[in-house]
Design a protein around this motif. Structure first.
Motif, PDB file in Angstrom:
ATOM      1  N   LEU A 102      -7.560 -13.045 -11.923  1.00 22.14           N
ATOM      2  CA  LEU A 102      -6.358 -13.369 -11.147  1.00 22.14           C
ATOM      3  C   LEU A 102      -6.501 -12.915  -9.696  1.00 22.14           C
ATOM      4  CD1 LEU A 102      -3.554 -12.433 -13.711  1.00 22.14           C
ATOM      5  CD2 LEU A 102      -3.995 -14.709 -12.789  1.00 22.14           C
ATOM      6  N   LEU A 103      -7.000 -11.697  -9.494  1.00 23.91           N
ATOM      7  CA  LEU A 103      -7.156 -11.188  -8.132  1.00 23.91           C
ATOM      8  C   LEU A 103      -8.239 -11.947  -7.370  1.00 23.91           C
ATOM      9  CD1 LEU A 103      -6.699  -7.352  -8.501  1.00 23.91           C
ATOM     10  CD2 LEU A 103      -5.563  -8.824  -6.860  1.00 23.91           C
ATOM     11  N   GLU A 104      -9.306 -12.306  -8.038  1.00 20.01           N
ATOM     12  CA  GLU A 104     -10.351 -13.080  -7.368  1.00 20.01           C
ATOM     13  C   GLU A 104      -9.813 -14.406  -6.856  1.00 20.01           C
ATOM     14  OE1 GLU A 104     -14.799 -14.938  -8.338  1.00 20.01           O
ATOM     15  OE2 GLU A 104     -13.666 -13.874  -9.890  1.00 20.01           O
ATOM     16  N   SER A 105      -9.003 -15.069  -7.669  1.00 25.57           N
ATOM     17  CA  SER A 105      -8.410 -16.340  -7.234  1.00 25.57           C
ATOM     18  C   SER A 105      -7.357 -16.122  -6.164  1.00 25.57           C
ATOM     19  CB  SER A 105      -7.789 -17.062  -8.439  1.00 25.57           C
ATOM     20  OG  SER A 105      -8.777 -17.395  -9.390  1.00 25.57           O
ATOM     21  N   TYR A 106      -6.570 -15.059  -6.322  1.00 26.39           N
ATOM     22  CA  TYR A 106      -5.485 -14.790  -5.366  1.00 26.39           C
ATOM     23  C   TYR A 106      -6.036 -14.483  -3.972  1.00 26.39           C
ATOM     24  CZ  TYR A 106      -1.583 -12.262  -3.224  1.00 26.39           C
ATOM     25  OH  TYR A 106      -0.592 -11.832  -2.371  1.00 26.39           O
ATOM     26  N   LEU A 107      -7.128 -13.712  -3.884  1.00 22.68           N
ATOM     27  CA  LEU A 107      -7.683 -13.308  -2.600  1.00 22.68           C
ATOM     28  C   LEU A 107      -8.674 -14.310  -2.025  1.00 22.68           C
ATOM     29  CD1 LEU A 107      -8.289  -9.510  -3.331  1.00 22.68           C
ATOM     30  CD2 LEU A 107      -6.396 -10.541  -2.065  1.00 22.68           C
ATOM     31  N   SER A 108      -8.980 -15.360  -2.757  1.00 22.91           N
ATOM     32  CA  SER A 108      -9.931 -16.348  -2.248  1.00 22.91           C
ATOM     33  C   SER A 108      -9.317 -17.108  -1.074  1.00 22.91           C
ATOM     34  CB  SER A 108     -10.328 -17.329  -3.357  1.00 22.91           C
ATOM     35  OG  SER A 108      -9.212 -18.092  -3.778  1.00 22.91           O
ATOM     36  N   SER A 109     -10.167 -17.468  -0.133  1.00 21.46           N
ATOM     37  CA  SER A 109      -9.681 -18.143   1.077  1.00 21.46           C
ATOM     38  C   SER A 109      -9.164 -19.546   0.806  1.00 21.46           C
ATOM     39  CB  SER A 109     -10.805 -18.200   2.118  1.00 21.46           C
ATOM     40  OG  SER A 109     -11.927 -18.884   1.589  1.00 21.46           O
ATOM     41  N   LEU A 146      -1.133  -9.994   0.923  1.00 24.12           N
ATOM     42  CA  LEU A 146      -2.557 -10.046   0.598  1.00 24.12           C
ATOM     43  C   LEU A 146      -3.187  -8.654   0.680  1.00 24.12           C
ATOM     44  CD1 LEU A 146      -3.592 -13.284   2.532  1.00 24.12           C
ATOM     45  CD2 LEU A 146      -3.616 -12.980   0.063  1.00 24.12           C
ATOM     46  N   GLY A 147      -2.832  -7.927   1.732  1.00 27.43           N
ATOM     47  CA  GLY A 147      -3.421  -6.607   1.916  1.00 27.43           C
ATOM     48  C   GLY A 147      -3.007  -5.605   0.858  1.00 27.43           C
ATOM     49  N   GLN A 148      -1.762  -5.680   0.400  1.00 27.88           N
ATOM     50  CA  GLN A 148      -1.303  -4.734  -0.626  1.00 27.88           C
ATOM     51  C   GLN A 148      -2.059  -4.929  -1.934  1.00 27.88           C
ATOM     52  OE1 GLN A 148       2.982  -3.805  -1.023  1.00 27.88           O
ATOM     53  NE2 GLN A 148       3.272  -5.122   0.758  1.00 27.88           N
ATOM     54  N   ASP A 179      -9.777  -2.586   8.450  1.00 24.73           N
ATOM     55  CA  ASP A 179      -8.623  -2.718   7.559  1.00 24.73           C
ATOM     56  C   ASP A 179      -8.145  -1.313   7.204  1.00 24.73           C
ATOM     57  OD1 ASP A 179      -6.699  -3.400   5.755  1.00 24.73           O
ATOM     58  OD2 ASP A 179      -8.069  -4.112   4.206  1.00 24.73           O
ATOM     59  N   PHE A 180      -7.088  -0.875   7.865  1.00 25.62           N
ATOM     60  CA  PHE A 180      -6.630   0.502   7.697  1.00 25.62           C
ATOM     61  C   PHE A 180      -5.553   0.635   6.620  1.00 25.62           C
ATOM     62  CE2 PHE A 180      -7.935  -0.017  12.159  1.00 25.62           C
ATOM     63  CZ  PHE A 180      -9.005   0.848  12.151  1.00 25.62           C
ATOM     64  N   GLY A 181      -5.314  -0.431   5.886  1.00 26.56           N
ATOM     65  CA  GLY A 181      -4.381  -0.341   4.775  1.00 26.56           C
ATOM     66  C   GLY A 181      -2.939  -0.609   5.178  1.00 26.56           C
ATOM     67  N   GLU A 182      -2.042  -0.259   4.279  1.00 21.35           N
ATOM     68  CA  GLU A 182      -0.608  -0.513   4.441  1.00 21.35           C
ATOM     69  C   GLU A 182       0.071   0.708   5.054  1.00 21.35           C
ATOM     70  OE1 GLU A 182       2.619  -3.350   3.617  1.00 21.35           O
ATOM     71  OE2 GLU A 182       0.418  -3.461   3.584  1.00 21.35           O
TER      72      GLU A 182
END
Length: 571
Positions: free
Chosen positions: A232-239, A276-278, A319-322
């Protein structure tokens, strides 16, 4: 009369001009070699410098009292088990569950499950272990079923059966009650008969159907539960994922993991980047829960799965996070305020150099005179004045608090467009920025002027200056044409050091004048213990300082090319 035959022109056509030969290219490279060498040298030194800065900032965060985001967020929870679980989850989010520099005991999925099963058999640790296993659901079922088959009678066996029963309840397995009444080995046989559904290919196919919005795909993925999270995460974060696809995938992830972050394609860009970052941050902290690591991965993880490695990877990736205070990406918060601080500091630096260099030259040309002494004493007094006091005096006397309202006392723009000078937005910003720029510039002006005076005093005593005077050249031409290029070298070299000086002054100035810049953001981040924003600010300050040093080197070579040649000869 026919035209006679044309003679071949002895001048080559422009289009057929020969390409530059190796000799001309080598000469061109030789002319630029000093500049390229300085750039390469600065870049080479930038890497260990940033590494040292990362170590210092990491040490400061470790020495700070408490843990960001952990204290105060779990104090109102009711049960000790829930409080411990929430504290552990927050510790994983910030990486505080990892060792500092070396990790010899990496916990992957198998180790976590086996450790939780062992803790389940002890009375003092069984509540927390039960909650861990319930969160892992399908990730823990194979080991739980096998442990139940080999467990003896008594409380440990009842606890194992209770955990499995509750996991099947979460998964909405229809034969749950039958398994609960049957033999202990029934759970293991049930899992063995359904292993194909939890294979990697079957999971990816189910996630693909959910991504396409197929009927029943959501229920199918929820039945796979925690084992579907990596896909799920791989698909969610894919461009290539669309907004609708990310919305469906984030809904499934939120329901499975309990980390509720829903992607809204109609939201502003900053909110979509935050969503996306969270999830990226969450996966960075939870990745090993879903993996069985190989021996090679454990070996590399000895160095990479540590607090400092995670810190350094964020620094290098930018990317310094949230932000724990703004609930947005830390870099988005910083980038919004960066232009204000940059323009204020550039204006202050320009003012300091435009006024400080002529003042230093004027003072050096009259060395030892009453004018020189008066300028020196005045600049010393000016440099000794604290920034916060000067800012408060300017706001009080010129900002309309107790004196004439010649300048605004805060902000960068007027509330009403008709209040802007001549109706110009640029003049309005300059009007508001006049006092802050003056506060930032006066200290730098004193330093630049003194450095310029010292450099010019040394240059004016050189032989070539006496030779120029003996030839009858005017004093102004001797000073400005022959003396200033070499006398300005110390001031140019000072440029890189002025960047951190001005940025540190921005903390006070932007707070006094209520300006939305990096200085006021740094103070707010310190008060709120917003570690991610602070890390971004420190890293940005380091990069700007290194950029200032590189610019100073290039300007020195431009003023005196012999500097670059000398460095190349020494190298």
């Amino acid at each position: 009369m026919g035209a006679g035959p044309r003679r071949a022109s002895s001048r080559p056509e422009a289009a057929s001009a020969p390409a530059p030969g190796p000799l001309s290219l080598w000469r061109s490279f030789g002319r630029h070699a000093p500049t390229l060498g300085v750039i390469a040298n600065r870049v080479a030194w930038a890497l260990p410098t940033l590494f040292g800065i990362s170590l210092v900032t990491f040490a400061l965060v470790q020495l700070a009292p408490g843990e960001p985001g952990v204290a105060g967020q779990v104090g109102s929870l009711r049960s000790d088990a829930v409080q411990q679980e929430s504290s552990e989850r927050l510790r994983r989010t910030y990486g505080f569950d990892l060792p500092l520099f070396f990790n010899a005991a990496i916990e992957d999925r198998g180790r976590r499950v086996r450790g939780a099963i062992a803790d389940l058999g002890r009375d003092e640790t069984s509540p927390l272990a039960e909650r861990k296993l319930l969160r892992m659901t399908t990730l823990a079922v194979p080991e739980l079923a096998k442990a139940l088959s080999g467990a003896g009678r008594g409380e440990p066996r009842q606890r194992l059966r209770r955990v499995l029963d509750r996991i099947l309840e979460v998964l909405r397995v229809p034969e749950r009650e039958t398994l609960a009444r049957g033999p202990a080995s029934g759970y293991e046989e049930w899992w063995r008969s359904r292993q194909d559904r939890f294979a990697a290919g079957a999971i990816r196919a189910a996630v693909g159907r959910l991504r396409q919005g197929a009927d029943g795909a959501m229920a199918e993925v929820l039945l796979l539960h925690q084992r579907a999270v990596p896909a799920l995460l791989e698909s969610y974060l894919s461009s290539g994922a669309s907004d609708d696809e990310r919305r469906r995938l984030s809904q499934a992830l939120s329901e499975i993991t309990g980390h509720v972050v829903i992607y809204d394609g109609k939201a502003p860009l900053a909110e979509r980047r935050s969503a996306l970052g969270q999830w990226r941050d969450w996966w960075r902290s939870e990745e090993t829960v879903y993996q069985d690591l190989t021996r090679g991965e454990r070996l590399t993880g000895f160095f990479t799965r540590t607090q400092y490695a995670r810190w350094l990877s964020r620094l290098l990736s930018g990317d310094f996070g949230e932000s724990s205070y703004f609930r947005r990406r830390a870099w988005d918060v910083i980038s919004e305020r960066l232009p204000v601080t940059l323009w204020l500091n550039l204006a202050a630096l320009l003012l300091a150099y435009l006024a400080g260099i002529p003042l230093g030259v004027f003072s050096a040309a009259r060395r030892g005179s009453p004018v020189d002494r008066t300028i020196g004493v005045g600049l010393l007094l000016l440099y000794s004045l604290p920034v916060y006091w000067v800012g408060l005096v300017l706001v009080t006397t010129l900002g309309g608090l107790e004196g004439a309202a010649l300048f605004p006392s805060g902000g960068l723009r007027s509330f009403r467009p008709e209040d802007a000078p001549l109706g110009s937005a640029w003049l309005d910003v300059a009007w508001h920025a006049a006092l802050p720029v003056l506060c930032l510039a006066y200290g730098a002006l004193a330093v630049v002027s003194r450095y310029q005076r010292a450099g010019m005093v040394e240059v004016l005593g050189q032989d070539y200056i006496r030779t120029a005077r003996s030839k009858g050249l005017g004093e102004g031409r001797v000073i400005w044409r022959h003396g200033l290029p070499n006398g300005a070298l110390p001031v140019i070299n000072l440029l890189g050091l002025q960047v951190p000086f001005l940025l540190s002054g921005s903390v006070i100035v932007e707070t006094i004048f209520d300006l939305p810049g990096l200085g006021s953001l740094a103070l707010l981040a310190i008060h709120q213990h917003d570690t991610n924003v602070l890390m971004g600010l420190i890293s940005l300050t380091a990069v700007l300082t290194l950029g200032g040093l590189l610019l100073a080197d290039l300007l020195m070579i431009w003023v005196d090319p012999r500097i670059g040649l000398g460095r190349r000869e020494v190298a």
